[in-house]
Design an enzyme around this catalytic site. Structure first.
Site, PDB file in Angstrom:
ATOM      1  N   ASN A  13       0.876  -1.173   0.000  1.00  0.00           N
ATOM      2  CA  ASN A  13       0.000   0.000   0.000  1.00  0.00           C
ATOM      3  C   ASN A  13       0.911   1.219   0.000  1.00  0.00           C
ATOM      4  OD1 ASN A  13      -1.823   2.033   0.456  1.00  0.00           O
ATOM      5  ND2 ASN A  13      -2.299   1.442   2.566  1.00  0.00           N
ATOM      6  N   LYS A  15       0.219   4.241  -0.391  1.00  0.00           N
ATOM      7  CA  LYS A  15      -0.407   5.462   0.132  1.00  0.00           C
ATOM      8  C   LYS A  15      -0.106   6.637  -0.807  1.00  0.00           C
ATOM      9  CE  LYS A  15      -0.090   3.343   4.614  1.00  0.00           C
ATOM     10  NZ  LYS A  15      -0.127   3.461   6.050  1.00  0.00           N
ATOM     11  N   HIS A  98      -9.534   1.381   4.441  1.00  0.00           N
ATOM     12  CA  HIS A  98      -8.283   1.560   5.180  1.00  0.00           C
ATOM     13  C   HIS A  98      -8.525   2.507   6.354  1.00  0.00           C
ATOM     14  CE1 HIS A  98      -4.212   2.740   6.190  1.00  0.00           C
ATOM     15  NE2 HIS A  98      -3.839   1.611   5.627  1.00  0.00           N
ATOM     16  N   GLU A 100      -6.907   4.896   7.470  1.00  0.00           N
ATOM     17  CA  GLU A 100      -6.669   6.316   7.171  1.00  0.00           C
ATOM     18  C   GLU A 100      -7.883   6.929   6.478  1.00  0.00           C
ATOM     19  OE1 GLU A 100      -2.939   5.697   5.212  1.00  0.00           O
ATOM     20  OE2 GLU A 100      -2.052   5.166   7.146  1.00  0.00           O
ATOM     21  N   GLU A 170      -5.727  -4.928  10.229  1.00  0.00           N
ATOM     22  CA  GLU A 170      -4.726  -3.905  10.489  1.00  0.00           C
ATOM     23  C   GLU A 170      -5.051  -3.164  11.786  1.00  0.00           C
ATOM     24  OE1 GLU A 170      -2.518  -2.729   6.625  1.00  0.00           O
ATOM     25  OE2 GLU A 170      -4.198  -1.390   6.905  1.00  0.00           O
ATOM     26  N   GLY A 176       2.156   2.315  10.624  1.00  0.00           N
ATOM     27  CA  GLY A 176       3.117   3.400  10.484  1.00  0.00           C
ATOM     28  C   GLY A 176       3.776   3.827  11.788  1.00  0.00           C
ATOM     29  N   SER A 216       3.076  -2.064  10.267  1.00  0.00           N
ATOM     30  CA  SER A 216       4.520  -2.117  10.528  1.00  0.00           C
ATOM     31  C   SER A 216       5.136  -3.481  10.233  1.00  0.00           C
ATOM     32  CB  SER A 216       4.829  -1.670  11.960  1.00  0.00           C
ATOM     33  OG  SER A 216       4.420  -0.323  12.151  1.00  0.00           O
TER      34      SER A 216
HETATM   35  P1  PGA Z   1       2.629   0.294   7.558  1.00  0.00           P
HETATM   36  O1  PGA Z   1       1.202   0.513   6.853  1.00  0.00           O
HETATM   37  O2  PGA Z   1       3.170  -1.010   7.014  1.00  0.00           O
HETATM   38  O3  PGA Z   1       3.450   1.477   7.126  1.00  0.00           O
HETATM   39  O4  PGA Z   1       2.408   0.236   9.011  1.00  0.00           O
HETATM   40  C1  PGA Z   1       0.326  -0.558   6.655  1.00  0.00           C
HETATM   41  C2  PGA Z   1      -0.936  -0.059   6.029  1.00  0.00           C
HETATM   42  O5  PGA Z   1      -1.370   1.048   6.352  1.00  0.00           O
HETATM   43  O6  PGA Z   1      -1.547  -0.751   5.202  1.00  0.00           O
END
Ligand code: PGA
Length: 255
Positions: A13, A15, A98, A100, A170, A176, A216
């Site tokens: 992803n 982003k 997601h 976010e 998630e 993140g 992460s």
């Molecule tokens: P990350 O993001 O691996 O940077 O923690 C995962 C995601 O948001 O899908």
């Protein structure tokens, strides 16, 4: 649960990262690195890079995904992109729900369900994200919350259409932040989701469901996470932006 009944998928992803020029460079670097992967490989890139990524990955084992789509087919929805527009471009996957999007763009379980139904109808394969906030975990409601998110998102999805859905667990506190869920925590919630699928559909559907962990995940911790009986690969943010790291995760999932 028998892992051989389903495919592990590692999806990046990206982003809101990478320009078109950067997309070309990263995809070209990835193609030879991941060509022998024994798992599904997907890169979910910004809308403006989809055409570039689709063209570059033609004939390779890398599939391309978008990071959202709207639930209506067309109309007065400024700034939105329909599922059919993605399909026309050669896009196969779409990340939906997601955290976010839920946190910053007001998406709810209900709009996620609408987007998921529209994506499936258009022929896209949704990667449906569910997961709890830290507060929810501390309050001991992770399992109920994730079960509820899953149930609402899948409302109206037939058993046949479900075959095209991937679920990504998630935990929001792990995205993140560098704070990964332990392999046990990841497996526990992925197993809860599989149980929800078994109840909503049946055990065949549950056994066949690809359920990823995301949050992460990186080159170092991937192996332990993807080795868990109910974890079928991962949705990778930060570590998907560096080709060697993404390759290491794919290698871990290919074992
Ligand atoms: P990350 O993001 O691996 O940077 O923690 C995962 C995601 O948001 O899908």
């Amino acid at each position: 649960m028998n892992k051989t009944l389903r495919q592990a998928v590692i999806a990046g992803n990206w982003k809101m990262n990478n320009t078109r020029v950067e997309t070309k460079a990263l995809v070209e670097e990835l193609i030879p690195l991941v060509k022998d992967a024994d798992c599904g490989v997907v890169v979910c890139v910004p809308f403006t890079n989809l055409e570039t990524a689709v063209a570059l990955t033609k004939g390779t084992n890398i599939k391309v995904g978008a990071q959202n789509c709207h639930f209506e087919k067309s109309g007065a929805f400024t700034g939105e992109i329909s599922a059919a527009m993605l399909v026309e471009m050669g896009v196969e996957y779409v990340v939906l729900g997601h955290s976010e999007r839920r946190q910053y763009f007001g998406e709810t379980d209900v709009t996620v369900n609408k987007r998921l139904l529209a994506a499936l109808e258009a022929g896209l394969k949704p990667i449906l994200c569910v997961g709890e906030m830290l507060e929810d975990r501390e309050n001991g409601i992770t399992e109920e919350l994730v079960a509820l998110q899953t149930k609402i998102a899948l409302k109206g999805v037939s058993k046949e259409a479900l075959k095209n859905v991937i679920i990504a667990y998630e935990p929001v506190w792990a995205i993140g932040t560098g704070k990964t869920a332990t392999a046990e925590q990841a497996n526990e919630v992925c197993a809860v989701i599989r149980g929800v699928i078994a109840k909503l559909y049946d055990s065949d559907a549950a056994n066949a469901m690809t359920i990823q962990y995301g949050g992460s995940m990186n080159a170092k911790n991937a192996e332990e996470l993807v080795a868990q009986p109910d974890v079928d690969g991962g949705l990778i943010g930060g570590a998907s932006l560096k080709a060697p790291d993404f390759k290491a995760i794919i290698d871990a999932a290919s074992k």
